[in-house]
Design a protein around this motif. Sequence first.
Motif, mmCIF file in Angstrom:
data_model
loop_
_atom_site.group_PDB
_atom_site.id
_atom_site.type_symbol
_atom_site.label_atom_id
_atom_site.label_comp_id
_atom_site.label_asym_id
_atom_site.label_seq_id
_atom_site.Cartn_x
_atom_site.Cartn_y
_atom_site.Cartn_z
ATOM 1 N N PRO A 175 -12.664 0.265 -4.487
ATOM 2 C CA PRO A 175 -12.177 0.990 -5.668
ATOM 3 C C PRO A 175 -12.878 0.577 -6.955
ATOM 4 C CG PRO A 175 -10.592 -0.674 -4.990
ATOM 5 C CD PRO A 175 -11.638 -0.643 -3.915
ATOM 6 N N SER A 222 0.849 -1.186 0.000
ATOM 7 C CA SER A 222 0.000 0.000 0.000
ATOM 8 C C SER A 222 0.885 1.235 0.000
ATOM 9 C CB SER A 222 -0.898 0.013 1.237
ATOM 10 O OG SER A 222 -0.111 0.124 2.412
ATOM 11 N N LYS A 238 -4.407 -0.670 -3.309
ATOM 12 C CA LYS A 238 -5.424 0.361 -3.477
ATOM 13 C C LYS A 238 -5.871 0.953 -2.136
ATOM 14 C CE LYS A 238 -5.912 0.128 -7.972
ATOM 15 N NZ LYS A 238 -5.604 1.304 -8.848
ATOM 16 N N TRP A 296 -7.772 -3.571 0.623
ATOM 17 C CA TRP A 296 -7.607 -3.473 -0.817
ATOM 18 C C TRP A 296 -6.148 -3.418 -1.259
ATOM 19 C CZ3 TRP A 296 -11.663 -4.850 -3.417
ATOM 20 C CH2 TRP A 296 -12.927 -4.665 -2.864
ATOM 21 N N GLU A 319 -12.415 8.634 -11.876
ATOM 22 C CA GLU A 319 -11.448 8.167 -10.896
ATOM 23 C C GLU A 319 -11.006 9.336 -10.027
ATOM 24 O OE1 GLU A 319 -10.532 5.127 -10.310
ATOM 25 O OE2 GLU A 319 -11.669 4.236 -11.957
#
Length: 400
Positions: free
Chosen positions: A278, A211, A261, A258, A317
């Motif tokens: 996401p 991450s 993400k 995630w 996004e």
Amino acid sequence: MKRKKRDHNKEHEKDSTPPSMLDSLHLDLKLDILSCLPAKSLTKLRCVSKMWSSIIRSQGFIDSFFAMSSTKPRFIVALTNGFILPPEERLTFFYSFSHEGEESSSLVPNFEMVTPTSLCYCSEYFASLHGFLTVETNKGLMLCNPGTEQVITLPKAATFVGYDPIGDQYKALAVEVSVRKPAAHKVLTLGGAQGWRDIEGPPGPYRTTTSVGICINGVIYSGAHEYSTQSNNPVIVCFDVRSEKMSFIQAPDDVVHWGCKSILIDYNGKLASIARDPRCDLRRFDLWILEDVEKPIWSKHACVLPSSMWAPIGVVEYSFPGATKAGEIIIHPNGLAREVEPFYIFYFNVKTQNVRRVRLLGIGDNQEFRRSYGFEDTCECFVRMVPQNVESIAFLKNHT
């Protein structure tokens, strides 16, 4: 002829300031004059004389300038003109915006610098560390100072960068990920004589989720899971930049669920996470805040965004670069829309659930801008943002 020559000499004497006059100024007056100038002007003044260079390069003046600048932080926006272009045509432009107009509906940018790189499309790593910016580019991690325009390309092994406010040192952390064993960590002091060195102590039975890491108050935080499984024991890996020791904090699964993400931010000096799927449209998210590091205690805040805020936006996004000092979550599109249209950032108030938007003028909202900076013929223009950057005149020794 002689008269003309004498007149020319007199004019020359008027235009040139004798070094003795500069030297005769009291040191406090020199410092007052210099401290009123922006970083870029000070960088140029270093070439005026050895005296000015000595003052501007002194650690005392560098610290004093940073302390003054910290009272008026600005946020930095970086745009790249497309990762599909040939390498020699890829550019990243950096702009700054003052926080003085926080309540305004629009802000005007100041051009800071350009680098011959492109932002990495698969990583949103973009952080501010005591005046320097850490950017993930197509060439790896890059450290740059908009005030001096110094650019340092870090070794390829570097994964994160942190700053030790006590020792005034920048350090790179390398995370060696392996499927069959826990992650290994190495550290490198930027500008130091030593090379990469192993971190002392056991690494712990965890593997990083890769991450995006974040450095808060001298500690680099990143997400991880227990080595044997990804479904149990999620943790935050903590690397103390000064002591170079690792520790681990138990975390809710949502915080690191995630993987790459997952979103970690600085929320008023505390580690926080934006937990959202996401794969889905941005309609809601949960804000997790680490309230107590020792126990540890996390608080959860459900955030619901009004659908009306997306009406004028042609981008789907979004990024969460951080928060304001007032506790508002900053949200911005992570790229320019294909069509020429205004570029907005959004401020979400966690307590009231209200949203306000601010237009950043000059960021891709006219055809001339796109044509001039090479955005016209590319379908991908990534945008990254740092909400709290302090202007600095410091230089780092390039580590090669």
